[in-house]
Design a protein around this motif. Sequence first.
Motif, PDB file in Angstrom:
ATOM      1  N   THR A  22      44.729  43.327  43.182  1.00 22.68           N
ATOM      2  CA  THR A  22      43.812  42.618  42.629  1.00 22.68           C
ATOM      3  C   THR A  22      42.394  43.393  42.240  1.00 22.68           C
ATOM      4  OG1 THR A  22      44.454  40.272  43.767  1.00 22.68           O
ATOM      5  CG2 THR A  22      42.039  40.546  43.234  1.00 22.68           C
ATOM      6  N   ILE A  23      42.070  44.314  43.467  1.00 19.93           N
ATOM      7  CA  ILE A  23      40.763  45.040  42.838  1.00 19.93           C
ATOM      8  C   ILE A  23      41.168  45.937  41.982  1.00 19.93           C
ATOM      9  CG2 ILE A  23      39.490  46.896  44.081  1.00 19.93           C
ATOM     10  CD1 ILE A  23      39.968  45.341  46.882  1.00 19.93           C
ATOM     11  N   VAL A  24      42.333  46.526  41.850  1.00 15.80           N
ATOM     12  CA  VAL A  24      42.690  47.372  40.527  1.00 15.80           C
ATOM     13  C   VAL A  24      42.567  46.833  39.461  1.00 15.80           C
ATOM     14  CG1 VAL A  24      44.443  48.812  39.692  1.00 15.80           C
ATOM     15  CG2 VAL A  24      44.121  48.999  42.194  1.00 15.80           C
ATOM     16  N   VAL A  25      43.176  45.557  39.319  1.00 16.70           N
ATOM     17  CA  VAL A  25      43.190  44.611  38.027  1.00 16.70           C
ATOM     18  C   VAL A  25      41.808  44.419  37.752  1.00 16.70           C
ATOM     19  CG1 VAL A  25      43.780  42.601  36.934  1.00 16.70           C
ATOM     20  CG2 VAL A  25      45.440  43.986  38.307  1.00 16.70           C
ATOM     21  N   THR A  26      40.926  44.091  38.722  1.00 18.42           N
ATOM     22  CA  THR A  26      39.722  43.786  38.274  1.00 18.42           C
ATOM     23  C   THR A  26      38.831  44.719  37.836  1.00 18.42           C
ATOM     24  OG1 THR A  26      39.700  41.945  40.199  1.00 18.42           O
ATOM     25  CG2 THR A  26      37.451  42.341  39.265  1.00 18.42           C
ATOM     26  N   ILE A  27      38.687  45.678  38.742  1.00 17.11           N
ATOM     27  CA  ILE A  27      37.913  46.891  38.099  1.00 17.11           C
ATOM     28  C   ILE A  27      38.358  47.580  36.868  1.00 17.11           C
ATOM     29  CG2 ILE A  27      37.294  49.574  38.830  1.00 17.11           C
ATOM     30  CD1 ILE A  27      37.136  48.292  41.785  1.00 17.11           C
ATOM     31  N   GLY A  28      39.668  47.552  36.729  1.00 13.36           N
ATOM     32  CA  GLY A  28      40.240  48.108  35.483  1.00 13.36           C
ATOM     33  C   GLY A  28      39.863  47.253  34.107  1.00 13.36           C
ATOM     34  N   SER A  29      39.971  46.057  34.379  1.00 14.91           N
ATOM     35  CA  SER A  29      39.519  45.160  33.310  1.00 14.91           C
ATOM     36  C   SER A  29      37.880  45.128  33.073  1.00 14.91           C
ATOM     37  CB  SER A  29      40.458  43.723  33.291  1.00 14.91           C
ATOM     38  OG  SER A  29      40.157  43.111  34.692  1.00 14.91           O
ATOM     39  N   LEU A  30      37.370  45.204  34.286  1.00 19.62           N
ATOM     40  CA  LEU A  30      35.873  44.961  34.122  1.00 19.62           C
ATOM     41  C   LEU A  30      35.164  46.200  33.250  1.00 19.62           C
ATOM     42  CD1 LEU A  30      33.146  43.497  35.203  1.00 19.62           C
ATOM     43  CD2 LEU A  30      33.054  45.509  36.730  1.00 19.62           C
ATOM     44  N   LEU A  88      51.108  46.223  35.316  1.00 17.11           N
ATOM     45  CA  LEU A  88      49.755  46.317  35.604  1.00 17.11           C
ATOM     46  C   LEU A  88      48.882  46.698  34.325  1.00 17.11           C
ATOM     47  CD1 LEU A  88      47.602  46.845  37.908  1.00 17.11           C
ATOM     48  CD2 LEU A  88      48.573  49.086  38.087  1.00 17.11           C
ATOM     49  N   GLN A  89      49.179  47.532  33.516  1.00 15.54           N
ATOM     50  CA  GLN A  89      48.853  48.143  32.256  1.00 15.54           C
ATOM     51  C   GLN A  89      48.567  46.819  31.250  1.00 15.54           C
ATOM     52  OE1 GLN A  89      51.519  50.653  30.780  1.00 15.54           O
ATOM     53  NE2 GLN A  89      50.547  52.685  31.739  1.00 15.54           N
ATOM     54  N   ALA A  90      49.284  46.074  31.096  1.00 13.46           N
ATOM     55  CA  ALA A  90      49.283  44.802  30.481  1.00 13.46           C
ATOM     56  C   ALA A  90      48.261  44.024  30.940  1.00 13.46           C
ATOM     57  CB  ALA A  90      50.668  44.012  30.223  1.00 13.46           C
ATOM     58  N   SER A  91      48.042  43.810  32.145  1.00 10.29           N
ATOM     59  CA  SER A  91      47.119  42.697  32.947  1.00 10.29           C
ATOM     60  C   SER A  91      45.738  43.336  32.643  1.00 10.29           C
ATOM     61  CB  SER A  91      47.476  42.496  34.227  1.00 10.29           C
ATOM     62  OG  SER A  91      47.465  43.808  35.084  1.00 10.29           O
ATOM     63  N   ILE A  92      45.621  44.762  32.781  1.00 11.68           N
ATOM     64  CA  ILE A  92      44.182  45.226  32.585  1.00 11.68           C
ATOM     65  C   ILE A  92      43.719  45.209  31.089  1.00 11.68           C
ATOM     66  CG2 ILE A  92      42.962  47.234  32.659  1.00 11.68           C
ATOM     67  CD1 ILE A  92      44.307  48.225  35.129  1.00 11.68           C
ATOM     68  N   LEU A  93      44.686  45.649  30.222  1.00 10.97           N
ATOM     69  CA  LEU A  93      44.361  45.601  28.906  1.00 10.97           C
ATOM     70  C   LEU A  93      43.921  44.166  28.399  1.00 10.97           C
ATOM     71  CD1 LEU A  93      44.387  47.405  26.396  1.00 10.97           C
ATOM     72  CD2 LEU A  93      46.644  46.866  26.079  1.00 10.97           C
ATOM     73  N   GLY A  94      44.741  43.007  28.847  1.00 10.52           N
ATOM     74  CA  GLY A  94      44.769  41.651  28.479  1.00 10.52           C
ATOM     75  C   GLY A  94      43.585  41.149  29.046  1.00 10.52           C
ATOM     76  N   LEU A  95      43.437  41.292  30.029  1.00 11.64           N
ATOM     77  CA  LEU A  95      41.949  40.704  30.730  1.00 11.64           C
ATOM     78  C   LEU A  95      40.806  41.413  30.360  1.00 11.64           C
ATOM     79  CD1 LEU A  95      43.117  40.258  34.436  1.00 11.64           C
ATOM     80  CD2 LEU A  95      42.175  38.301  33.098  1.00 11.64           C
ATOM     81  N   ILE A 154      32.468  38.056  38.974  1.00 17.08           N
ATOM     82  CA  ILE A 154      33.307  37.152  39.819  1.00 17.08           C
ATOM     83  C   ILE A 154      34.058  36.297  39.127  1.00 17.08           C
ATOM     84  CG2 ILE A 154      32.830  34.908  41.098  1.00 17.08           C
ATOM     85  CD1 ILE A 154      29.630  35.823  41.720  1.00 17.08           C
ATOM     86  N   MET A 155      33.784  35.934  37.862  1.00 13.58           N
ATOM     87  CA  MET A 155      34.944  35.141  37.114  1.00 13.58           C
ATOM     88  C   MET A 155      36.048  36.083  36.767  1.00 13.58           C
ATOM     89  SD  MET A 155      32.400  33.579  34.263  1.00 13.58           S
ATOM     90  CE  MET A 155      33.361  33.517  32.951  1.00 13.58           C
ATOM     91  N   LEU A 156      35.953  37.236  36.585  1.00 13.21           N
ATOM     92  CA  LEU A 156      37.009  38.283  36.360  1.00 13.21           C
ATOM     93  C   LEU A 156      37.970  38.366  37.488  1.00 13.21           C
ATOM     94  CD1 LEU A 156      38.301  40.024  34.190  1.00 13.21           C
ATOM     95  CD2 LEU A 156      36.673  41.736  34.703  1.00 13.21           C
ATOM     96  N   LEU A 157      37.152  38.619  38.765  1.00 14.60           N
ATOM     97  CA  LEU A 157      38.005  38.758  39.929  1.00 14.60           C
ATOM     98  C   LEU A 157      38.947  37.564  40.028  1.00 14.60           C
ATOM     99  CD1 LEU A 157      38.244  40.015  42.971  1.00 14.60           C
ATOM    100  CD2 LEU A 157      36.404  38.383  43.610  1.00 14.60           C
ATOM    101  N   LYS A 158      38.513  36.296  39.807  1.00  9.92           N
ATOM    102  CA  LYS A 158      39.130  35.029  40.027  1.00  9.92           C
ATOM    103  C   LYS A 158      40.500  35.002  39.047  1.00  9.92           C
ATOM    104  CE  LYS A 158      35.791  32.439  40.122  1.00  9.92           C
ATOM    105  NZ  LYS A 158      35.055  31.059  40.450  1.00  9.92           N
ATOM    106  N   ASP A 159      39.833  35.464  37.703  1.00  7.39           N
ATOM    107  CA  ASP A 159      41.035  35.307  36.697  1.00  7.39           C
ATOM    108  C   ASP A 159      41.979  36.334  36.808  1.00  7.39           C
ATOM    109  OD1 ASP A 159      40.560  33.135  35.317  1.00  7.39           O
ATOM    110  OD2 ASP A 159      39.088  33.897  34.022  1.00  7.39           O
ATOM    111  N   GLU A 170      49.598  40.733  42.739  1.00  8.88           N
ATOM    112  CA  GLU A 170      48.523  40.975  43.176  1.00  8.88           C
ATOM    113  C   GLU A 170      48.065  39.783  44.241  1.00  8.88           C
ATOM    114  OE1 GLU A 170      48.704  37.710  41.604  1.00  8.88           O
ATOM    115  OE2 GLU A 170      46.454  38.122  41.697  1.00  8.88           O
ATOM    116  N   LEU A 171      47.007  39.355  44.479  1.00 14.31           N
ATOM    117  CA  LEU A 171      47.070  38.549  45.808  1.00 14.31           C
ATOM    118  C   LEU A 171      47.599  37.237  45.683  1.00 14.31           C
ATOM    119  CD1 LEU A 171      45.743  37.894  48.719  1.00 14.31           C
ATOM    120  CD2 LEU A 171      43.610  37.309  47.341  1.00 14.31           C
ATOM    121  N   ALA A 172      47.403  36.411  44.609  1.00 14.13           N
ATOM    122  CA  ALA A 172      47.782  35.264  44.269  1.00 14.13           C
ATOM    123  C   ALA A 172      49.556  35.207  44.234  1.00 14.13           C
ATOM    124  CB  ALA A 172      47.504  34.635  42.942  1.00 14.13           C
ATOM    125  N   LEU A 173      50.142  36.197  43.653  1.00 15.35           N
ATOM    126  CA  LEU A 173      51.546  36.168  43.520  1.00 15.35           C
ATOM    127  C   LEU A 173      52.142  36.507  44.911  1.00 15.35           C
ATOM    128  CD1 LEU A 173      54.140  36.135  41.895  1.00 15.35           C
ATOM    129  CD2 LEU A 173      53.764  38.351  41.297  1.00 15.35           C
TER     130      LEU A 173
END
Lengths: 217, 243
Positions: A22-30, A88-95, A154-159, A170-173
């Motif tokens: 979750t942290i990786v996805v959030t920071i990457g997409s941020l 992981l790449q697709a999720s960071i790119l997409g978000l 904050i929105m990105l962390l949740k999304d 990530e955490l939800a899955l």
Amino acid sequence: MQKFFSDAVEFVPILLQGVWLTIVVTIGSLALSTVLGLLWALLRVSGIGVLAGLSAGLINVIRGIPIIVLLFYLYFVMPDFGIALTALQASILGLGIAYSAYQSENFRAGIEAIDKGQIEAAQTIGMGWWLTMRRVVLPQAVKIVLPPYGNIMIMLLKDSSQASTITVAELALQGKLIASSTFKNTSVFTLVALMYLTMSIPLILLVRHFEKKANRK
Amino acid sequence: MIELEDVHKSFGKVEVLKGISASIAKSEVVCIIGPSGSGKSTILRCINGLESYDRGDIRIEGARVDRNARSIVAIRTQVSMVFQRFNLFPHRTALENVIEGPLYVKKAPPAEARERGRALLAQVGLADKADVHPPQLSGGQQQRVAIARALAMQPKAILFDEPTSALDPELVGDVLSVMRKLADDGMTMVVVTHEMGFARDVADRVLFIDGGVIVEQGPAKSVLNEPKHARTQDFLRRVLHPL
């Protein structure tokens, strides 16, 4: 209650693996959304019609597509065009792309809040467009932009939980997998919620700090 | 030094400059007076390319002013501008405001720029305010910082756009005396102003503009004391004796 704590002892280590992603996805997409958002905003205020129009159009397209559809597109459709991304790449790119639209509007508002007179003053001492941006506009815009930027974080962390739809554990899955194999829905999803909340609280405090600082000006 | 030849400028359908021709010599101080909306500020803004003009020619030492050409940056470093609302950079100190241009546009060595910046602040009577941010300064002090910022570019001319109009009356004198000193030192100045006393005492020449044309021009004392044109007479009567 006791049951919950014993469940927690059992599940938290597994959920923590999800927290890491979750942290990786959030920071990457941020990071990606910040860079792209700033780029769109600068194109928008460049004063060059074609670039401004391109940026406005792009932002509307991005804003009009649900994040989940964007993720499906990147993960399931792009391979048909020979571009295979990991989940992981697709999720960071997409978000990152999805959030660049919000970032851009925030940055643009901050840039446009700077008094035009200052920009003219910069021009009259011989500053070009980029130097004016770098020395006059952006340093002041940052202060205006930071509180909304914190909210976007904050929105990105949740999304980032939407990455679960394209198999990023990530955490939800991770929570969903444990819940469906143990049927301990209450314990698992309470833990998941608490973990998101724990990660959000520092960000919420950060936003409050930014707001105080902005108001002091 | 500054030549305007038949300059026309419209905002939409409204033509604000209807053929302005004027010539400003080196070390000359020219005051532009006239009712609001007559195009006074627009002339200044066209001279250093903050506005484009539709027809005619503006030249500074022979170089044509074209706001969309690369040459505009060089022209602007030679002709500085002081604004009605100061337009200082609020996130930088007084000294930083003054040395911003020399450091980042002219690439002057930092130590030299600072030293000169402090000297300029001293020249406008603000040696002790070097490290203060603009919001902590009075309007008059901010305007003097703005004048120091304009001087820091070592311009050949300075354009003043109603430099005292936004000031409390008791602060006007400090700014005008700095400007008078500049004029005495031989700076070429074009000043849009409502300060008739300043125009009479300091200006070599006064241009009276109304409706986008120069109605009357000449030596300051003759235009202000013995205006020939009815519109000039009417304007001066209303400015000097408002009641």
